[in-house]
Design an enzyme around this catalytic site. Structure first.
Site, PDB file in Angstrom:
ATOM      1  N   ASP A  16      -3.384  -0.423 -53.087  1.00 21.53           N
ATOM      2  CA  ASP A  16      -3.074   0.865 -52.468  1.00 21.53           C
ATOM      3  C   ASP A  16      -4.395   1.428 -51.957  1.00 21.53           C
ATOM      4  O   ASP A  16      -5.235   1.871 -52.740  1.00 21.53           O
ATOM      5  CB  ASP A  16      -2.444   1.800 -53.501  1.00 21.53           C
ATOM      6  CG  ASP A  16      -2.127   3.187 -52.933  1.00 21.53           C
ATOM      7  OD1 ASP A  16      -2.522   3.476 -51.783  1.00 21.53           O
ATOM      8  OD2 ASP A  16      -1.494   3.985 -53.650  1.00 21.53           O
ATOM      9  N   VAL A  17      -4.581   1.419 -50.641  1.00 21.73           N
ATOM     10  CA  VAL A  17      -5.888   1.796 -50.094  1.00 21.73           C
ATOM     11  C   VAL A  17      -6.163   3.290 -50.169  1.00 21.73           C
ATOM     12  O   VAL A  17      -7.279   3.724 -49.848  1.00 21.73           O
ATOM     13  CB  VAL A  17      -6.066   1.313 -48.642  1.00 21.73           C
ATOM     14  CG1 VAL A  17      -6.016  -0.206 -48.568  1.00 21.73           C
ATOM     15  CG2 VAL A  17      -5.037   1.948 -47.721  1.00 21.73           C
ATOM     16  N   ASN A  43      -7.723  -2.340 -41.732  1.00 12.60           N
ATOM     17  CA  ASN A  43      -6.543  -2.358 -40.864  1.00 12.60           C
ATOM     18  C   ASN A  43      -5.341  -1.698 -41.539  1.00 12.60           C
ATOM     19  O   ASN A  43      -4.212  -2.121 -41.367  1.00 12.60           O
ATOM     20  CB  ASN A  43      -6.210  -3.804 -40.479  1.00 12.60           C
ATOM     21  CG  ASN A  43      -5.115  -3.888 -39.430  1.00 12.60           C
ATOM     22  OD1 ASN A  43      -5.043  -3.058 -38.544  1.00 12.60           O
ATOM     23  ND2 ASN A  43      -4.261  -4.883 -39.552  1.00 12.60           N
ATOM     24  N   TYR A 108      -2.745  12.099 -36.312  1.00 18.70           N
ATOM     25  CA  TYR A 108      -3.016  10.673 -36.151  1.00 18.70           C
ATOM     26  C   TYR A 108      -4.226  10.455 -35.249  1.00 18.70           C
ATOM     27  O   TYR A 108      -5.130   9.672 -35.567  1.00 18.70           O
ATOM     28  CB  TYR A 108      -1.785   9.992 -35.551  1.00 18.70           C
ATOM     29  CG  TYR A 108      -1.958   8.515 -35.291  1.00 18.70           C
ATOM     30  CD1 TYR A 108      -1.868   7.584 -36.325  1.00 18.70           C
ATOM     31  CD2 TYR A 108      -2.201   8.040 -34.006  1.00 18.70           C
ATOM     32  CE1 TYR A 108      -2.020   6.227 -36.092  1.00 18.70           C
ATOM     33  CE2 TYR A 108      -2.352   6.680 -33.752  1.00 18.70           C
ATOM     34  CZ  TYR A 108      -2.257   5.781 -34.797  1.00 18.70           C
ATOM     35  OH  TYR A 108      -2.412   4.438 -34.545  1.00 18.70           O
ATOM     36  N   THR A 143       3.627  -4.604 -33.368  1.00 17.53           N
ATOM     37  CA  THR A 143       3.674  -4.567 -34.834  1.00 17.53           C
ATOM     38  C   THR A 143       5.051  -4.063 -35.255  1.00 17.53           C
ATOM     39  O   THR A 143       5.792  -3.487 -34.442  1.00 17.53           O
ATOM     40  CB  THR A 143       2.602  -3.615 -35.378  1.00 17.53           C
ATOM     41  OG1 THR A 143       2.903  -2.282 -34.929  1.00 17.53           O
ATOM     42  CG2 THR A 143       1.209  -4.004 -34.881  1.00 17.53           C
ATOM     43  N   LEU A 145       5.718  -1.441 -36.844  1.00 17.16           N
ATOM     44  CA  LEU A 145       5.764   0.000 -36.612  1.00 17.16           C
ATOM     45  C   LEU A 145       6.093   0.302 -35.151  1.00 17.16           C
ATOM     46  O   LEU A 145       6.962   1.125 -34.850  1.00 17.16           O
ATOM     47  CB  LEU A 145       4.431   0.640 -37.003  1.00 17.16           C
ATOM     48  CG  LEU A 145       4.328   2.156 -36.829  1.00 17.16           C
ATOM     49  CD1 LEU A 145       5.342   2.877 -37.714  1.00 17.16           C
ATOM     50  CD2 LEU A 145       2.916   2.640 -37.135  1.00 17.16           C
TER      51      LEU A 145
END
Length: 216
Positions: A16-17, A43, A108, A143, A145
């Site tokens: 979990d980054v 990433n 974002y 991707t 997403l």
């Protein structure tokens, strides 16, 4: 699955980054496994649903910063002692919108712009240690997403119209660019923004319309 496709091996470690201690554990486990560290690619990230700044909460912004930007800082901090020994490379994944902006995506876009700034500052600091630091700015890439945004044919046509070649990019195309930046072929490249967008940032408006017509 990746290990079965060709030479070399893959080793997966769950992480979990948003938890810096887990990032440090991944780095240390990797060095124990391979005896060295040559490349770090950051990433991890997420794009929230589009909203105006009025509808984003401060807490939402803080959470996104932790995932999209602070995790990169933490990973660089954990990896650099090892990368300095190998004179390795860091590749940070940002986004084209971190440079050009995006409608209804203030949080974002801010995180992705921060990644660009982090990369350039770190490239300056780490040049004396022989570590190269570069940032990749993808446009629309297929991707999971992005694919979720293109379920309706009209939405797919709209997104594909952004680039001059009338399609979204592939994960493999971005991977090949990262492989280049990680290699000795890029030994004189540091602090650059590598845009992978099909030319989406070039000229105003729609570039490509359905039927293969380039719009002039």
């Amino acid at each position: 699955e990746l290990a079965a496709t060709g030479p070399g091996t893959c080793h997966f470690i769950q992480c979990d980054v948003t938890q810096p201690e887990q990032i440090s554990r991944v780095v240390e486990d990797t060095v124990k496994l391979h005896g060295r560290l040559d490349v770090l690619i950051n990433n991890a990230g997420w794009h929230p649903p589009h909203k105006t700044i009025d509808d984003f909460s401060i807490d939402e912004f803080k959470q996104l910063l932790q995932l999209n930007l602070v995790s990169y800082f933490a990973a660089c901090k954990a990896a650099l002692p090892h990368l300095r020994r190998t004179q390795g490379a860091i590749i940070n994944m940002s986004s084209l919108v971190g440079s050009i902006g995006q409608e209804w995506a203030t949080t974002y876009t801010a995180t992705k712009g921060g990644i660009i700034g982090l990369t350039k500052a770190l490239a300056v600091d780490e040049a004396r240690n022989g570590v190269r630091v570069n940032v990749v700015l993808p446009g629309a890439i297929a991707t999971p997403l992005v694919e979720s945004f293109m379920e309706a044919p009209a939405q797919r046509d709209f997104i594909e119209s952004w680039g001059w070649n009338g399609r979204v990019g592939t994960i493999e195309e971005v991977g090949e660019a990262c492989l280049f930046l990680a290699s000795e072929s890029a030994s004189f490249i540091t602090g650059v923004e590598l845009v992978i967008s099909g030319g989406a940032e070039l000229a105003y408006g729609t570039k490509y319309t359905k039927g293969g017509q380039v719009r002039l």
